[in-house]
Design an enzyme around this catalytic site. Structure first.
Site, PDB file in Angstrom:
ATOM      1  N   THR A 186      79.986  38.938 -22.078  1.00 52.92           N
ATOM      2  CA  THR A 186      80.247  38.950 -20.637  1.00 52.92           C
ATOM      3  C   THR A 186      79.720  40.277 -20.098  1.00 52.92           C
ATOM      4  O   THR A 186      79.557  41.236 -20.859  1.00 52.92           O
ATOM      5  CB  THR A 186      81.752  38.862 -20.327  1.00 52.92           C
ATOM      6  OG1 THR A 186      82.381  40.010 -20.906  1.00 52.92           O
ATOM      7  CG2 THR A 186      82.384  37.616 -20.911  1.00 52.92           C
ATOM      8  N   GLU A 331      82.565  32.318 -20.897  1.00 58.54           N
ATOM      9  CA  GLU A 331      83.581  31.822 -21.832  1.00 58.54           C
ATOM     10  C   GLU A 331      83.641  30.299 -21.875  1.00 58.54           C
ATOM     11  O   GLU A 331      84.346  29.724 -22.697  1.00 58.54           O
ATOM     12  CB  GLU A 331      84.962  32.374 -21.424  1.00 58.54           C
ATOM     13  CG  GLU A 331      85.140  33.871 -21.665  1.00 58.54           C
ATOM     14  CD  GLU A 331      84.686  34.750 -20.495  1.00 58.54           C
ATOM     15  OE1 GLU A 331      83.859  34.272 -19.687  1.00 58.54           O
ATOM     16  OE2 GLU A 331      85.147  35.908 -20.415  1.00 58.54           O
ATOM     17  N   LYS A 438      94.788  40.513   0.162  1.00 57.10           N
ATOM     18  CA  LYS A 438      96.172  40.142   0.480  1.00 57.10           C
ATOM     19  C   LYS A 438      96.587  40.859   1.749  1.00 57.10           C
ATOM     20  O   LYS A 438      96.729  42.069   1.779  1.00 57.10           O
ATOM     21  CB  LYS A 438      97.094  40.494  -0.677  1.00 57.10           C
ATOM     22  CG  LYS A 438      96.875  39.562  -1.844  1.00 57.10           C
ATOM     23  CD  LYS A 438      97.980  39.641  -2.873  1.00 57.10           C
ATOM     24  CE  LYS A 438      97.681  38.621  -3.961  1.00 57.10           C
ATOM     25  NZ  LYS A 438      97.694  39.164  -5.291  1.00 57.10           N
ATOM     26  N   TRP A 443      97.069  35.271   1.514  1.00 59.57           N
ATOM     27  CA  TRP A 443      95.782  35.480   0.863  1.00 59.57           C
ATOM     28  C   TRP A 443      94.643  35.116   1.797  1.00 59.57           C
ATOM     29  O   TRP A 443      94.683  34.078   2.445  1.00 59.57           O
ATOM     30  CB  TRP A 443      95.675  34.614  -0.400  1.00 59.57           C
ATOM     31  CG  TRP A 443      96.508  35.100  -1.529  1.00 59.57           C
ATOM     32  CD1 TRP A 443      97.401  36.135  -1.481  1.00 59.57           C
ATOM     33  CD2 TRP A 443      96.546  34.586  -2.853  1.00 59.57           C
ATOM     34  NE1 TRP A 443      98.003  36.290  -2.707  1.00 59.57           N
ATOM     35  CE2 TRP A 443      97.493  35.353  -3.569  1.00 59.57           C
ATOM     36  CE3 TRP A 443      95.875  33.570  -3.517  1.00 59.57           C
ATOM     37  CZ2 TRP A 443      97.782  35.122  -4.919  1.00 59.57           C
ATOM     38  CZ3 TRP A 443      96.169  33.340  -4.850  1.00 59.57           C
ATOM     39  CH2 TRP A 443      97.112  34.114  -5.542  1.00 59.57           C
TER      40      TRP A 443
HETATM   41  P1  ADP Z   1      80.752  37.685 -15.647  1.00 60.20           P
HETATM   42  O1  ADP Z   1      82.152  37.185 -15.769  1.00 60.20           O
HETATM   43  O2  ADP Z   1      80.393  38.635 -16.666  1.00 60.20           O
HETATM   44  O3  ADP Z   1      80.327  38.006 -14.243  1.00 60.20           O
HETATM   45  P2  ADP Z   1      79.915  35.017 -15.812  1.00 60.20           P
HETATM   46  O4  ADP Z   1      78.560  34.576 -15.533  1.00 60.20           O
HETATM   47  O5  ADP Z   1      80.616  34.463 -16.949  1.00 60.20           O
HETATM   48  O6  ADP Z   1      79.801  36.511 -15.995  1.00 60.20           O
HETATM   49  O7  ADP Z   1      80.743  34.888 -14.470  1.00 60.20           O
HETATM   50  C1  ADP Z   1      81.708  33.926 -14.313  1.00 60.20           C
HETATM   51  C2  ADP Z   1      82.324  34.086 -12.962  1.00 60.20           C
HETATM   52  O8  ADP Z   1      81.366  33.908 -11.933  1.00 60.20           O
HETATM   53  C3  ADP Z   1      83.385  33.072 -12.668  1.00 60.20           C
HETATM   54  O9  ADP Z   1      84.609  33.419 -13.262  1.00 60.20           O
HETATM   55  C4  ADP Z   1      83.428  33.102 -11.145  1.00 60.20           C
HETATM   56  O10 ADP Z   1      84.195  34.190 -10.674  1.00 60.20           O
HETATM   57  C5  ADP Z   1      81.996  33.361 -10.779  1.00 60.20           C
HETATM   58  N1  ADP Z   1      81.350  32.100 -10.416  1.00 60.20           N
HETATM   59  C6  ADP Z   1      80.546  31.328 -11.162  1.00 60.20           C
HETATM   60  N2  ADP Z   1      80.118  30.259 -10.463  1.00 60.20           N
HETATM   61  C7  ADP Z   1      80.677  30.350  -9.236  1.00 60.20           C
HETATM   62  C8  ADP Z   1      80.641  29.546  -8.048  1.00 60.20           C
HETATM   63  N3  ADP Z   1      79.908  28.457  -7.957  1.00 60.20           N
HETATM   64  N4  ADP Z   1      81.376  29.962  -7.000  1.00 60.20           N
HETATM   65  C9  ADP Z   1      82.115  31.079  -7.045  1.00 60.20           C
HETATM   66  N5  ADP Z   1      82.184  31.878  -8.123  1.00 60.20           N
HETATM   67  C10 ADP Z   1      81.479  31.524  -9.203  1.00 60.20           C
END
Ligand code: ADP
Length: 540
Positions: A186, A331, A438, A443
């Site tokens: 990540t 993940e 918040k 929210w």
């Molecule tokens: P990192 O967590 O290292 O940024 P990831 O690519 O695994 O890398 O990111 C996952 C996160 O990206 C998700 O938990 C979410 O917050 C965000 N995410 C992914 N796709 C979307 C989406 N379509 N809309 C909003 N957030 C998204």
């Protein structure tokens, strides 16, 4: 009583064998680091992945050892996807956009044994070589002649010479399907990066999942362009699903600007593409003012961060391209949900359909979802109640690489995202939990406020964050990059919010900036934006 079916493991080597046998002459097109267009086939990719397997055997790289890549989307990277994992080693895709210190930390943590790199990353390799003692073989993804032109790296072997002496025939090992196949860290916005270690089983099941009609809907008739990098969660699993279905694959290399991507889409008659919103914005910025059209492109998956509704409408109304909004994370291999309509929605008005299509969508079989409130109570699926999003399923991690502790709570993985789910299973991400604003106990969704801002014609990019407030705890402010040709005022943008959200949700201020910092995967780095604004005070 057990069923009487064959206990055949789900293996990545079966995917490439299948593609070789059934789609031998289907093309794989790559824009190379060398800038030319290279054409090969699934049969050739299979042959060369077998040569890689031999080369790893010859180098006595043991089963389970990590073979890292520092590479763009291209045919050599694709060969490594199958040759490394198929032969029982673990493919560790490194994100070249990380800082070298972070990259070195990851390589040492993963104990990578081999590192294969595109020549555009030779300067990075030169910086890290002496700091990565576990790496015994540095393989330059080029031929001997090209490597000879880069004196900055030492003790490297050219990939073409490394695989050339070996046979194109190889008997893949019959691995347990739970054997580790690939590793992706990540981006570590909080603390050290963490490794998600995928297995053959999780990868093949994920490939089945994403190829389904209501997901990416892959067909052997498709020409598929993953702009999403192969170093970012296995290009969302597309290379594996591509082999499973036998699609024509188009790999963009390092050229991710609007003009190059458009050229590739048209030249290779791309029908399906996938990428993060920032890349698609560059594409729209290129095609819109020039009045260009897509002759073959039918659908595109956009995810990785929230896809603004204005982008979905622009693709649909101006270009006739269907946007599939997807949500996932490292993940989750990464796909968790994707937005497509159901039969009953076909009679809905365009506006009603659009209101649904902007969501992150329905979960696909293989990922279960629930939302949980502050007290740990499961929240109703009513499309209104927010909760922390939890997932589980065969392609969701159980724990991180080299971490003895479970990453689960009662069998569920906490995504760190906040969402609503409606009665029909459509999920909407409102925020990452750390980005939720918040205000007075309520929210406010930063994503919703960002989507409204970017729908304004004068806004190129917008990030919304919560600022400390003595009475309300936090109030939203929107940080905006203007379009150069547009004279946008703070008041005009705040007015734009008036009929779109409740009054108390309208941002307190607009801060104009020249650029918004982006992370290694093209997402807006809110931590950095907050740092930029340490001295900022809300207006009275
Ligand atoms: P990192 O967590 O290292 O940024 P990831 O690519 O695994 O890398 O990111 C996952 C996160 O990206 C998700 O938990 C979410 O917050 C965000 N995410 C992914 N796709 C979307 C989406 N379509 N809309 C909003 N957030 C998204």
């Amino acid at each position: 009583m057990f069923g009487l079916m064959q206990k055949h493991s789900l293996l990545i080597s079966d995917l490439i064998e299948f593609a070789q046998l059934n789609h031998a002459d289907t093309e794989i097109i790559s824009r190379r680091v060398e800038k030319d267009i290279h054409r090969t086939t699934w049969a050739q990719v299979a042959h060369r992945s077998k040569q890689i397997a031999h080369a790893l055997d010859a180098a006595a790289v043991a089963t389970g050892e990590r073979v890292a890549t520092l590479a763009w989307n291209g045919y050599r990277h694709l060969e490594l996807y199958f040759g490394v994992s198929g032969s029982g080693r673990v493919l560790h895709t490194l994100n070249p956009r990380l800082h070298v210190d972070q990259m070195t930390w990851i390589i040492n943590h993963a104990e990578d044994h081999v590192l294969c790199f595109d020549m555009s990353f030779a300067p990075i390799v030169a910086q890290i070589q002496s700091r990565c003692p576990t790496v015994k073989h540095w393989i330059a993804l080029c031929d001997a002649q090209t490597l000879a032109q880069s004196p900055e790296v030492s003790e490297c072997v050219p990939y073409e010479s490394w695989i050339a002496p070996h046979s194109e025939e190889y008997i893949w090992p019959e691995l347990d399907e739970n054997t580790a196949s690939s590793l992706c860290y990540t981006s570590g916005t909080t603390g050290h990066p963490k490794g998600a270690l995928y297995s053959h089983r999780s990868t093949v099941l994920h490939a089945f999942g994403i190829a389904l009609p209501d997901v990416m809907n892959f067909s052997a008739k498709d020409s598929v362009l993953p702009v999403v990098p192969m170093f970012h969660v296995n290009a969302w699993g597309i290379p594996y699903a591509a082999a499973m279905v036998g699609v024509k694959l188009v790999l963009p290399g390092p050229a991710l600007d609007g003009e190059s991507v458009y050229e590739l889409i048209e030249q290779e008659k791309v029908t399906f593409a996938a990428g993060v919103p920032t890349v698609w914005q560059m594409l729209l910025n290129h095609v819109t003012p020039k009045g260009l059209r897509f002759k073959h492109l039918k659908r595109t998956v956009i995810g990785g961060s929230a896809c603004p509704p204005s982008m979905i409408s622009a693709f649909k109304n101006n270009f006739g391209v269907e946007v599939l909004h997807a949500w996932g994370m490292t993940e989750l291999s990464p796909l968790g949900s994707l937005c497509t309509l159901k039969n009953k929605h076909l009679n809905w008005s365009e506006d009603e359909q659009m209101a649904l299509l902007v969501k992150q969508g329905r979960t696909i079989f293989g990922v279960e979802m629930k939302i949980v409130g502050d007290q740990g109570q499961t929240q109703p699926h009513d499309g209104k109640t927010f909760g922390d999003l939890y997932v589980k399923g065969p392609w969701v991690i159980e724990r991180y690489f080299k971490d003895p502790h479970t990453a689960l709570k009662d069998g569920w993985f906490a995504t760190g995202d906040v969402a609503t789910i409606d009665a029909e299973g459509f999920m909407l991400i409102t925020d990452r939990s750390k980005d939720v604003i918040k205000s007075g106990g309520e929210w406010i969704s930063s994503i919703e406020l960002e989507n409204i801002a970017v729908a304004h014609p004068g806004v190129a990019m917008a990030a919304c964050i919560g600022m400390p407030h003595p009475k309300w705890d936090e109030r939203p402010v929107v940080v905006v990059v203007k379009r150069p040709e547009f004279d946008l005022s703070k008041e005009a943008l705040l007015n734009f919010y008036h009929d779109k959200v409740a009054k108390w949700q309208i941002p307190d201020d607009v801060i104009f900036v020249d650029s918004i910092p982006l992370g290694a995967t093209g997402k807006m780095l809110k931590t950095r934006i907050r740092e930029m604004l340490v001295d900022y005070r809300l207006p009275d």
